[in-house]
Design an enzyme around this catalytic site. Structure first.
Site, PDB file in Angstrom:
ATOM      1  N   GLY A 161       3.386   5.572   9.166  1.00 15.13           N
ATOM      2  CA  GLY A 161       4.770   5.780   8.731  1.00 15.13           C
ATOM      3  C   GLY A 161       5.628   4.562   8.958  1.00 15.13           C
ATOM      4  CB  SER A 214       3.153   1.325   6.289  1.00 13.96           C
ATOM      5  OG  SER A 214       1.914   1.452   6.944  1.00 13.96           O
ATOM      6  CG  ASP A 219      -0.071  -4.094   2.669  1.00 17.82           C
ATOM      7  OD1 ASP A 219       0.359  -3.455   1.686  1.00 17.82           O
ATOM      8  OD2 ASP A 219      -0.296  -3.571   3.773  1.00 17.82           O
ATOM      9  CG  HIS A 242      -0.333   0.257   2.523  1.00 16.72           C
ATOM     10  ND1 HIS A 242       0.032  -0.754   3.382  1.00 16.72           N
ATOM     11  CD2 HIS A 242      -0.006   1.412   3.156  1.00 16.72           C
ATOM     12  CE1 HIS A 242       0.549  -0.246   4.487  1.00 16.72           C
ATOM     13  NE2 HIS A 242       0.540   1.079   4.374  1.00 16.72           N
ATOM     14  CB  SER A 245      -0.021  -4.889   6.770  1.00 14.08           C
ATOM     15  OG  SER A 245      -1.192  -4.544   6.053  1.00 14.08           O
TER      16      SER A 245
END
Length: 381
Positions: free
Chosen positions: A330, A332, A251, A223, A348
């Site tokens: 952030g 992620s 993801d 993402h 994720s």
């Protein structure tokens, strides 16, 4: 020692390869130290590989370089300002001096003197003046340094930029007789490390690096960017581009990095230390797992469930692992590791952010399916 090894000695000295040794020479040992015993297998293997030497030739090169280093150190204490530099030429230490009286000292020390016109101070002053001047266009002027054997200052410029470099030198006011402008095709660029958990940016957003992989790049959250999305590193330097990206459904993503970035097995703990990834064995439920990311740093929890489907607003993502480690926006794409060495997955999403007071739940996309699907190899220690 043969002539080829003598020539290569200059390269090893200039590259400071001999840091782990103490003293000896190719012909006469000094202080009864055996280079063959002190040189590590890694040092010798690197010299064999990069300088095309046999094991014995590598030992002789290190020995010759060490002798030259110690001779230079002794001369520096006696020659003072008359010495203007030293270098290895065909296996022999050459010492440039601006004072004829110093030549005898150089010979007594076992080195070869060479009388030159310009002193160390003269040439160093030119470099200092250039350092203090307004920096030239980096696409035209690449570097400047004292060329000791040539007894001059060299300014390296791009092909076709000789006149631009000359104009810049005139503006600085340095003595043109002390400077040579050389053009080159090689453009110097800085190198950076890909480290798990550190920041990277995409247009309008930012995420965290998961794990370095080969071909050279890293895995992260899907993402964070679509295929073709460019990335910049933690330092604002151009970094790479998304080659693979899946979200929702899964993801995960793979970012290839450019030649300025080196891949490492490291994951930042955000305290100046790093975990070293050594594999990707899957940890069981209940095992401790720690995650690293740009916003909340290094946080730990337990693995609570595998193969969980999370129904994000963008669509369901299947096959995620739930943990009790906290995270924040952030983080992620950042690293999840277990047992301190095993890569588990990339962050994720979640709930109960760090510091929110709620019970944290953070999900990661397992790393092994990404590696297998895209034919990637995890960079390990």
């Amino acid at each position: 020692m043969d002539r080829r090894v003598h020539k290569l000695a200059a390269a090893t000295l200039s590259a400071s390869v001999v840091i782990a040794l103490t003293t000896t020479s190719s012909a006469t040992a000094s202080d009864d130290v055996d280079v063959a015993e002190l040189a590590t297998p890694e040092m010798l293997a690197a010299a064999e590989r990069d300088l095309d030497l046999s094991r014995q030739e590598a030992i002789e090169v290190f020995a010759s370089d060490l002798q030259a280093m110690h001779t230079q150190e002794r001369l520096e204490k006696t020659l003072d300002e008359s010495e203007v530099g030293a270098w290895i030429d065909d296996g022999e230490l050459v010492v440039a001096v601006s004072d004829r009286r110093a030549a005898a000292d150089v010979r007594r020390a076992g080195a070869t003197p060479r009388l030159v016109e310009h002193s160390t101070d003269e040439l160093s002053d030119v470099v200092s003046t250039l350092d203090d001047a307004e920096a030239p266009d980096a696409s035209e002027v690449y570097s400047w340094y004292v060329d000791v054997p040539a007894n001059t200052v060299v300014v390296e410029a791009a092909e076709g930029a000789h006149d631009a470099a000359t104009e810049w030198l005139a503006e600085t006011g340095v003595d043109a007789d002390l400077v040579e402008v050389e053009t080159t095709e090689t453009v110097p660029e800085p190198f950076y490390d890909v480290v798990g958990g550190t920041a990277y940016d995409v247009p309008g957003s930012g995420c965290s690096v998961g794990f370095a992989v080969q071909p050279r790049g890293f895995v992260t959250a899907g993402h964070c960017g679509n295929v073709g999305t460019p990335t910049t590193g933690y330092n604002g330097a151009s970094q790479g581009v998304f080659e693979r990206s899946v979200f929702p459904g899964s993801d995960g993503a793979y970012v290839s990095v450019n030649q300025n970035w080196s891949v490492t097995s490291q994951v930042s703990r955000w305290n100046g230390t790093y975990a070293q990834v050594n594999g990707s064995d899957v940890a069981p439920i209940g095992a401790t797992t720690c995650r690293s990311g740009r916003t909340s740093g290094y946080r730990c929890g337990q693995i609570e469930a595998y193969n969980q489907t999370v129904n994000y607003s963008q669509g369901p993502v299947r096959g995620l692992t739930r943990t009790s480690a906290c995270a924040r926006p952030g983080d992620s794409g950042g690293s999840f590791i277990a047992a301190g060495i095993n890569a588990q997955g990339v962050t994720s999403g979640g709930s109960g952010f760090c510091g929110s007071g709620g019970r944290p739940q953070t999900y990661f996309q397992p790393v092994n399916p990404m590696l297998n699907a895209w034919n990637l190899t995890l960079v390990t220690q």
